[in-house]
Every structure is written in C-alpha cells, then in structure tokens.
Design an enzyme around this catalytic site. Structure first.
Site, PDB file in Angstrom:
ATOM      1  N   GLN A 251       0.823  -1.206   0.000  1.00  0.00           N
ATOM      2  CA  GLN A 251       0.000   0.000   0.000  1.00  0.00           C
ATOM      3  C   GLN A 251       0.859   1.259   0.000  1.00  0.00           C
ATOM      4  O   GLN A 251       0.525   2.252  -0.633  1.00  0.00           O
ATOM      5  CB  GLN A 251      -0.925   0.007   1.218  1.00  0.00           C
ATOM      6  CG  GLN A 251      -1.940  -1.104   1.203  1.00  0.00           C
ATOM      7  CD  GLN A 251      -2.713  -1.169  -0.106  1.00  0.00           C
ATOM      8  OE1 GLN A 251      -3.499  -0.276  -0.422  1.00  0.00           O
ATOM      9  NE2 GLN A 251      -2.498  -2.215  -0.878  1.00  0.00           N
ATOM     10  N   HIS A 254       1.810   2.937  -3.289  1.00  0.00           N
ATOM     11  CA  HIS A 254       0.771   3.609  -4.066  1.00  0.00           C
ATOM     12  C   HIS A 254       1.001   5.111  -4.144  1.00  0.00           C
ATOM     13  O   HIS A 254       0.863   5.724  -5.198  1.00  0.00           O
ATOM     14  CB  HIS A 254      -0.602   3.385  -3.419  1.00  0.00           C
ATOM     15  CG  HIS A 254      -1.370   2.249  -3.995  1.00  0.00           C
ATOM     16  ND1 HIS A 254      -1.768   2.192  -5.301  1.00  0.00           N
ATOM     17  CD2 HIS A 254      -1.834   1.106  -3.426  1.00  0.00           C
ATOM     18  CE1 HIS A 254      -2.434   1.075  -5.516  1.00  0.00           C
ATOM     19  NE2 HIS A 254      -2.489   0.394  -4.399  1.00  0.00           N
ATOM     20  N   GLU A 319      -9.648   0.924   5.098  1.00  0.00           N
ATOM     21  CA  GLU A 319     -10.088   0.528   3.762  1.00  0.00           C
ATOM     22  C   GLU A 319      -9.868  -0.967   3.566  1.00  0.00           C
ATOM     23  O   GLU A 319     -10.777  -1.715   3.199  1.00  0.00           O
ATOM     24  CB  GLU A 319      -9.307   1.330   2.717  1.00  0.00           C
ATOM     25  CG  GLU A 319      -9.629   0.947   1.286  1.00  0.00           C
ATOM     26  CD  GLU A 319      -8.689   1.605   0.293  1.00  0.00           C
ATOM     27  OE1 GLU A 319      -9.017   1.603  -0.906  1.00  0.00           O
ATOM     28  OE2 GLU A 319      -7.620   2.116   0.695  1.00  0.00           O
ATOM     29  N   HIS A 320      -8.628  -1.419   3.773  1.00  0.00           N
ATOM     30  CA  HIS A 320      -8.293  -2.838   3.694  1.00  0.00           C
ATOM     31  C   HIS A 320      -7.888  -3.331   5.083  1.00  0.00           C
ATOM     32  O   HIS A 320      -7.135  -2.657   5.780  1.00  0.00           O
ATOM     33  CB  HIS A 320      -7.099  -3.089   2.762  1.00  0.00           C
ATOM     34  CG  HIS A 320      -7.260  -2.536   1.389  1.00  0.00           C
ATOM     35  ND1 HIS A 320      -6.750  -1.306   1.011  1.00  0.00           N
ATOM     36  CD2 HIS A 320      -7.859  -3.048   0.285  1.00  0.00           C
ATOM     37  CE1 HIS A 320      -7.020  -1.089  -0.260  1.00  0.00           C
ATOM     38  NE2 HIS A 320      -7.700  -2.117  -0.729  1.00  0.00           N
ATOM     39  N   ASP A 353      -7.171  -6.877  -4.935  1.00  0.00           N
ATOM     40  CA  ASP A 353      -6.982  -5.767  -5.870  1.00  0.00           C
ATOM     41  C   ASP A 353      -7.217  -6.192  -7.318  1.00  0.00           C
ATOM     42  O   ASP A 353      -7.729  -5.409  -8.120  1.00  0.00           O
ATOM     43  CB  ASP A 353      -5.554  -5.224  -5.756  1.00  0.00           C
ATOM     44  CG  ASP A 353      -5.468  -4.021  -4.841  1.00  0.00           C
ATOM     45  OD1 ASP A 353      -6.516  -3.566  -4.346  1.00  0.00           O
ATOM     46  OD2 ASP A 353      -4.343  -3.534  -4.618  1.00  0.00           O
ATOM     47  N   HIS A 412     -53.982  17.470   1.599  1.00  0.00           N
ATOM     48  CA  HIS A 412     -53.657  16.042   1.676  1.00  0.00           C
ATOM     49  C   HIS A 412     -54.840  15.272   2.251  1.00  0.00           C
ATOM     50  O   HIS A 412     -55.234  14.216   1.730  1.00  0.00           O
ATOM     51  CB  HIS A 412     -52.429  15.829   2.573  1.00  0.00           C
ATOM     52  CG  HIS A 412     -51.119  16.073   1.906  1.00  0.00           C
ATOM     53  ND1 HIS A 412     -50.750  17.292   1.428  1.00  0.00           N
ATOM     54  CD2 HIS A 412     -50.077  15.224   1.635  1.00  0.00           C
ATOM     55  CE1 HIS A 412     -49.535  17.213   0.898  1.00  0.00           C
ATOM     56  NE2 HIS A 412     -49.111  15.968   1.014  1.00  0.00           N
TER      57      HIS A 412
END
Length: 424
Positions: A251, A254, A319-320, A353, A412
């Site tokens: 990660q 990235h 996230e992961h 992934d 109504h």
C-alpha cells in the site's frame, strides 16, 4: 516504522482529500468553462494540462487493435479470467424487484431499475490501472446499465495505456474518450458536443478529480470521494514478519500519502516487522514513494489483548484489513468497520486488488464506518410501488386524513376523503 503502545483511543493519521482554496477555485473555473464552451474548453485544458493537442477525443478502432498488439496474450488471458471472477462475484449481489399482496387487496412492492448511463473515470499519469476499469465497469454491466462511458487522461502523444484499453474492451466498454482531470468530470456531468452527459460518475482520480466530483454531486450521482489507499493488519505472534512487511509496503508504494498500519499483541512481532520494512524498502523500485508514506503515515500499534487490538481496528475503520492471527475466523464477527477483510496468510491484499472478485473500490478515510465497497446496488435505483385497494382506503382513510391535518396539510386530507365519499 514507529512502534506505539496502545494506551487509549487510537487516532490514525490520514491525508484528507479536502483540497486548498486555490484548488477548489481552479476546479470551479474548469467546470464552469466546460459547461459554457464544451469541446473547445476541453481541448484547451487538455493541451495546457496534458500537453497534447487532440482533434478528436474518441478512441478509434485502430487504437484498440494497436493496444491488443502491444500487450502479450498472457496478459489478455489474465484479464479475461479476472473479469470473469469479478463478474461472478457481483452477479451474486443482484436483487429482484418484488411485490407483496395484503389480505385487504393492497399491493406493495419495490421496482429495481438500472441507471441509464454511467461515466467511469480511470486515472492516468504515473501508472496505468486496468484493474480499475474492471472494478468499475463490470458491476455496472451486471446491474444492467446500457451506456457506460470511460474517460482517462491521454499521455503526451495523445494515447491511453494499451493495458487500460484492453481491459475496457474485455469489460464491454464501447464509448471511450481521451479526457482527464476536472474537465472530464464536467463533461460527464453536463455534456459537450462530443460527450453526452451521464447519470452517475465513478472511479478514483487526483485531488482535482475528487474536488470536481464533489462539485458536480447533486446534478449527477457519484460513488465516493476516495482518499489515499490504506491497509491495517491485525496480527499475533503466529504471523510472519516478512509477509506483513511486504503487505504494508504494497500500500505504501501507491502514494506518499498512503497509510499502512499494523496492530498486534506481540512486541516481538512489532520489532521484527519494523526491521523487515526497512530491509525490504532498500530493494523496492518505488522506494522513495513508499519510504515517505511509511515515515508520514505508517505505524505499528501494540495492544495488551486481542480485544483491545480488535477495538483499535474498529476505531480505525480501514479501507483494507488483513487478519493474520491463529484463530482469524473467530475474530471476523467482531470486526464492525472495514472496507474489505482478508483472512489468513494466503489472502494478501493484492489478491483482492486484481483477481479474487470482490470490488477494490473501497471506502477510505474512516468512511468504512458507514460506507460499503462499490457494488451492483450503486448502479441501480429503487422505486416504491403502492397499489391501495378500496377496502384498505376505507379502513385507513380517516387515519391518513387525521395524520395529514396534524401536519397542517388540509389538501392532503381532502385528497383521501374525497375518495372515501365517492366510494359510498
């Protein structure tokens, strides 16, 4: 990596995609310009920002053929198999429309309808992401979306990566444009002479893309505002330090703002992982990026108990999440907040992934507390169906009218009562 003993609530350091005032102003200017001048504005921004002049934004049949010639057959085969895995997983998410009939004859239900059109943004720049194509396009196809438009920034020669084009073809995209940045988001949202507008925009991008998606939200739907990638690993003394270090770095490479965290009950493992990260960094091709990421956003938290470690993970809402403990499946039920959960040493995050099938477009920046991975539901909408019977209105009409009058909405109430009088 920093080793921190958990004493109280853990607050992870994250890079938030908020944008500066200048970036926001730039995005607003671009969007306004594209809305007013269409293709002309896009050509100017493409020349200015992507450094290439384009006569046409559309990908041609010749470019597709050249893309297949540039990639080897093994890659095409891998893409096909990955696409099938992703398709199979997302087909299991499909839900049917439904109707129920009550004893009094009332019929209630829900009608599920695919969106008419979706725009998929595929980032360019320093790397090509054919996996992002598959993860965004295939759920839309499974949901039944008829028109899927892909946009991606061209390189200095006016081309898109061959791998991205091949993935698009294998996923079934028929409309592709060489447009990137905030100008691409504006084109998808509002349309130009060349690009018809869509109903929803998905896919990650840089800060300008993220801000543009935020700006057009409401005129079109968006998937999420994605931040830098994150991984948290929950491990005990049975885990291997070299494998954990490799996953943390997967990660970190990235983005300099990516976040990599280990939460463990073992100080021995923590120290070994810290050493292993430094060792593996020395031979990593993207060493500069990963090193900065680890220095700024990496950490190892040491918990006194498994329960404390699990609660730390839930506070982080990553996230992961990888779980590498002796009894990993026993901990799954205790995890409340995570985008995707990988269990066991053979379930490294890159498996998800690229190949396993679940979507890799995941909530970041702690939004896993209330958000889900990109899925088939994101490409469909639901309509309620109400078919009230005469008996049901006679049974409930006075109650409905009374409810309406309590809200001060006399018309109504009368809309119901006129039918009650007419039914006699």
């Amino acid at each position: 990596m920093k080793i921190i003993k958990i004493t109280d609530q853990v607050s992870i350091k994250r890079s938030i995609e908020a944008g500066t005032a200048q970036q926001t102003a730039t995005v607003k200017t671009i969007i306004s310009d594209v809305r007013q001048r269409g293709d002309g504005a896009i050509r100017e921004y493409t020349e200015k920002l992507d450094h290439v002049q384009l006569d046409s934004f559309s990908i041609t049949k010749k470019e597709i053929e050249e893309a297949y010639n540039q990639v080897d057959s093994q890659f095409v085969s891998i893409v096909k198999e990955a696409a099938e895995n992703i398709r199979s997983f997302h087909e299991k998410q499909l839900r049917p429309s439904w109707m129920t009939t009550e004893e009094n004859g009332t019929i209630l239900g829900q009608k599920i309808t695919a969106l008419d059109s979706v725009g998929v943004y595929v980032p360019g720049g320093t790397a090509a992401y054919p996996s992002s194509v598959l993860m965004n396009v295939i759920p839309a196809k499974v949901a039944g979306v008829k028109r899927i438009v892909m946009v991606s920034p061209p390189d200095g020669k006016g081309n898109l990566p061959a791998t991205v084009l091949v993935a698009a073809m294998e996923a079934g995209v028929k409309e592709i444009y060489k447009v990137g940045g905030a100008q691409a988001i504006a084109a998808l949202a509002y349309g130009t002479e060349s690009i018809a507008p869509v109903d929803k925009i998905t896919g990650p991008g840089n800060i300008y893309v993220a801000l543009a998606k935020r700006e057009v939200y409401g005129d079109v739907a968006i998937d999420m505002i994605a931040g830098p990638s994150e991984i948290a690993i929950l491990a005990d003394e049975t885990a291997r330090a070299d494998e954990i270090a490799a996953d943390l770095l997967s990660q970190a490479e990235h983005d300099t703002r990516a976040c990599s965290v280990l939460v463990t009950t073992s100080m021995k493992l923590a120290e070994a992982v810290a050493q292993e990260v430094e060792k593996q960094l020395t031979v990593l091709p993207r060493k500069e990026i990963a090193s900065q990421s680890i220095a700024d956003y990496g950490a190892i938290y040491v918990a006194e108990s498994t329960d404390e470690a699990v609660e730390t993970i839930n506070q982080l809402a990553p996230e992961h999440l990888e779980i590498m403990t002796e009894n990993a499946m026993e901990l799954l039920g205790k995890i409340r907040h995570a985008g995707a959960i990988f269990i066991g040493r053979y379930s490294s995050e890159p498996v998800g992934d690229y190949f396993a099938g679940p979507n890799h477009v995941l909530p970041t920046n702690g939004t896993a507390r209330f958000s889900s991975p990109l899925n088939v539901d994101d490409f469909q909408k639901k309509s309620s169906v109400i078919i009230y019977s005469k008996k049901a209105l006679e049974d409930h009409g006075k109650k409905i009218a009374e409810f309406a009058r309590n809200e001060g909405l006399e018309a109504h109430a009368r809309a119901v009562e006129i039918r009650l009088r007419g039914s006699n």
